[in-house]
Write a protein that holds these residues in place. Structure first.
Motif, mmCIF file in Angstrom:
data_model
loop_
_atom_site.group_PDB
_atom_site.id
_atom_site.type_symbol
_atom_site.label_atom_id
_atom_site.label_comp_id
_atom_site.label_asym_id
_atom_site.label_seq_id
_atom_site.Cartn_x
_atom_site.Cartn_y
_atom_site.Cartn_z
ATOM 1 N N GLY A 167 0.803 -1.210 0.000
ATOM 2 C CA GLY A 167 0.000 0.000 0.000
ATOM 3 C C GLY A 167 0.837 1.262 0.000
ATOM 4 N N HIS A 168 0.395 2.241 -0.757
ATOM 5 C CA HIS A 168 1.096 3.515 -0.771
ATOM 6 C C HIS A 168 0.155 4.701 -0.706
ATOM 7 N N GLY A 198 -1.850 0.471 -4.207
ATOM 8 C CA GLY A 198 -0.468 0.123 -3.910
ATOM 9 C C GLY A 198 0.390 0.048 -5.153
ATOM 10 N N PHE A 199 1.641 -0.314 -4.934
ATOM 11 C CA PHE A 199 2.580 -0.535 -6.036
ATOM 12 C C PHE A 199 2.510 -2.008 -6.437
ATOM 13 N N CYS A 200 2.240 -2.264 -7.698
ATOM 14 C CA CYS A 200 2.007 -3.632 -8.167
ATOM 15 C C CYS A 200 3.055 -4.094 -9.176
ATOM 16 N N MET A 216 11.532 1.970 15.286
ATOM 17 C CA MET A 216 10.247 2.476 14.821
ATOM 18 C C MET A 216 10.048 2.065 13.369
ATOM 19 N N VAL A 217 8.810 2.123 12.913
ATOM 20 C CA VAL A 217 8.477 1.794 11.531
ATOM 21 C C VAL A 217 7.681 2.957 10.949
ATOM 22 N N TYR A 218 7.501 2.940 9.630
ATOM 23 C CA TYR A 218 6.717 4.000 9.019
ATOM 24 C C TYR A 218 5.704 3.421 8.043
ATOM 25 N N TYR A 219 4.732 4.241 7.722
ATOM 26 C CA TYR A 219 3.685 3.918 6.761
ATOM 27 C C TYR A 219 3.636 5.063 5.743
ATOM 28 N N PRO A 220 3.582 4.765 4.446
ATOM 29 C CA PRO A 220 3.597 5.852 3.462
ATOM 30 C C PRO A 220 2.427 6.822 3.619
ATOM 31 N N PHE A 250 -6.060 5.396 9.904
ATOM 32 C CA PHE A 250 -5.891 4.218 9.063
ATOM 33 C C PHE A 250 -4.492 4.264 8.459
ATOM 34 N N LEU A 251 -3.619 3.371 8.891
ATOM 35 C CA LEU A 251 -2.234 3.320 8.450
ATOM 36 C C LEU A 251 -2.112 2.347 7.278
ATOM 37 N N ILE A 252 -1.572 2.827 6.178
ATOM 38 C CA ILE A 252 -1.465 2.023 4.953
ATOM 39 C C ILE A 252 -0.064 1.439 4.863
ATOM 40 N N ASN A 253 0.029 0.119 4.894
ATOM 41 C CA ASN A 253 1.312 -0.577 4.998
ATOM 42 C C ASN A 253 1.956 -0.822 3.639
ATOM 43 N N TRP A 254 3.283 -0.755 3.633
ATOM 44 C CA TRP A 254 4.096 -0.971 2.435
ATOM 45 C C TRP A 254 4.884 -2.269 2.491
#
Length: 516
Positions: free
Chosen positions: A38-39, A58-60, A388-392, A408-412
């Motif tokens: 997800g981006h 997301g990136f596919c 720590m981690v990040y979400y785009p 709502f955190l969108i995961n990469w």
């Protein structure tokens, strides 16, 4: 003329905790989003039932193994909010496309009362090696969907808003730059392409758009990642800040724009490395003085945050003063912090600062929300230290309609998942304000809302969406009221018409219509 005043730390309200719980599994969002890289994403009520729905793109174009536990690339997803705390995947094949989606917004672009969807896709321009759907994802440009009573129909090719000359689209700005009552689109392109340019598309009606970038005086060499929009010079027209290039553009008479070149030194930065990119930006009145302030977050493994307080106009140009250190925001974030919003998560009446970074420990996700402790001073929930981690992307919204803003955190990354964080902070009073246009755009975007009590300003916001980075939000203004049971509300529409509501009861959605 007003003068800068020292920062004042007011007494912090009681109950300092901002509390979130992971609602992803209970909401039914694990399975439909499993494996998505997800981006970009947006929330909005696409089916008109009053509940916030979700779009995730997301990136596919990556190798199949990077999408575990899925067998390969996961297409975009449209998810309907059932209203009982759960979501369902909407079976509309046109919306489940494969692309490199970098941002999205829901917006009523034809003023018919329902929300279109614009997906900003980052096309490489030509398909490289690989299998389907990876190859098609590499060449898919931005996409516009018309909303036909909840069915989203791809109208990109004929719209003029998704040209094949626009390759690396990122954020999408939605505003009416010429005041004709139709929402226009400003699509930000990043610098990672040959001759990057961002484009302003004028809405001609009927979901037809034309590129007016050069005609309105905007330079064609603007590149960026995020976007922040607000009326800063008081002419009731949208101004906007483009992070990464860090350029501010001010509306001028006749629907024109000019860059505030005087402020280039104010927004300049010295990068820590070649990948230190200013990214997510948002305007908000953090100190409740009736002027917009600006926050900026960086897309870098050692991320920095910056906060400027807004001041008076000088020769038509809004003045800003950086207060990052004084505000308690000078610590390096040990991961990327691409998306940023200014929102009141604990409903104490002061805007908090949220960036899309978090701690993940034993499956528990703790988002990085700097609490405004009463003035222009912020405190994180814990020391800002690794790991720590990040979400785009990570749009906020009240998904369960309880008056508290959720995230709502969108995961990469493979091995992690998108996360819906339900806000369970102590209950306080609140008010949501929706503006509805008649001659101005129906969503009321650009309307400014002031909330007062006994003449004292409690909150000042502008209706907007698509701020921060890669995220689209609901076009409402959310105000925390602390213990106030009623307030006065004034809405100024983009055409100057004003509506004042006195003694408005708290804990509700207030819909204010433009007067005829």
């Amino acid at each position: 003329m007003r003068y800068w005043v020292p920062l004042v730390l007011l007494a912090a309200p009681a109950d300092p905790e901002i509390v979130f719980s992971d609602h992803t599994a209970r909401a039914g969002l694990v399975e439909p989003l499993a494996g998505i890289m997800g981006h970009g994403g947006a929330c909005g009520d696409f089916d008109g039932d009053g509940k916030l729905d979700l779009f995730v793109g997301g990136f596919c174009d990556r190798p199949n193994a990077e999408y575990a536990p899925a067998a390969g690339p996961v297409s975009a997803r449209l998810l309907r909010n059932r209203g009982d705390g759960t979501f369902e995947r909407v079976g509309q094949p046109a919306v489940e496309f494969y692309a490199r989606t970098s941002g999205a917004v829901f917006a009523d672009l034809d003023n018919d009362g329902d929300l279109e969807l614009y997906s900003a896709n980052n096309a490489k321009g030509r398909a490289g090696r690989g299998d389907e759907p990876q190859r098609s994802a590499q060449v898919r440009h931005s996409t516009l969907f018309r909303n036909d009573a909840g069915k989203l129909v791809d109208v990109s090719a004929a719209s003029g808003a998704c040209p094949e000359t626009l390759f690396t689209a990122r954020n999408v700005g939605v505003f009416d730059y010429d005041g004709d009552g139709l929402l226009d689109l400003y699509v930000v392109e990043d610098k990672f392409t040959r001759n990057p340019r961002s484009a302003l598309f004028r809405n001609k009606g009927g979901l037809q758009f034309e590129d007016v970038t050069r005609a309105v005086g905007l330079p064609e060499d603007v590149f960026g990642l995020g976007l922040a929009v607000a009326d800063l010079n008081g002419d009731l027209r949208p101004d906007f800040f483009v992070p990464h290039s860090n350029r501010l553009f001010l509306s001028q008479p006749g629907g024109k724009y000019r860059e505030a070149v005087e402020l280039r030194p104010t927004f300049a930065w010295t990068p820590l490395s070649g990948e230190d990119w200013p990214c997510g930006a948002a305007f908000g009145d953090v100190n409740r003085d009736g002027r917009f302030d600006l926050v900026l977050a960086h897309h870098h493994e050692r991320a920095r945050l910056r906060l400027w307080l807004g001041g008076d106009l000088k020769d038509g140009v809004p003045q800003f003063r950086e207060v990052t250190k004084e505000a308690g925001l000078a610590d390096i974030v040990p991961t990327k912090a691409p998306h940023a919003e200014l929102q009141d998560f604990d409903n104490d009446g002061w805007l908090d600062l949220y960036v899309s970074a978090a701690w993940v420990e034993g499956g528990k996700v703790t988002p990085l929300v700097y609490r405004n402790v009463g003035g222009t001073r912020f405190e994180p929930p814990r020391p800002v230290q690794a790991p720590m981690v990040y979400y785009p992307a990570g749009p906020t919204g009240d998904f369960d309609s309880d008056g508290r803003l959720d995230i709502f955190l969108i995961n990469w990354f493979a091995g992690r998942r998108c996360t819906l964080l339900r806000n369970e902070s102590p209950v306080r009073r609140w008010l949501d304000v929706q503006a509805v246009g008649k001659t101005v755009n129906r969503m009321g975007i650009g309307a400014q809302v002031r909330v007062t009590k006994a003449g004292k300003l409690l909150g000042f916001q502008e209706v907007t969406t698509g701020y921060g980075y890669a995220s689209g939000q609901r076009a409402y203004c959310h105000f925390g009221l602390a213990d106030e049971t009623s307030v006065d509300v004034q809405v100024t529409f983009p055409n100057g018409k004003k509506v004042t509501k006195e003694s408005v009861a708290a804990d509700r959605l207030l819909t204010v219509e433009e007067p005829q």
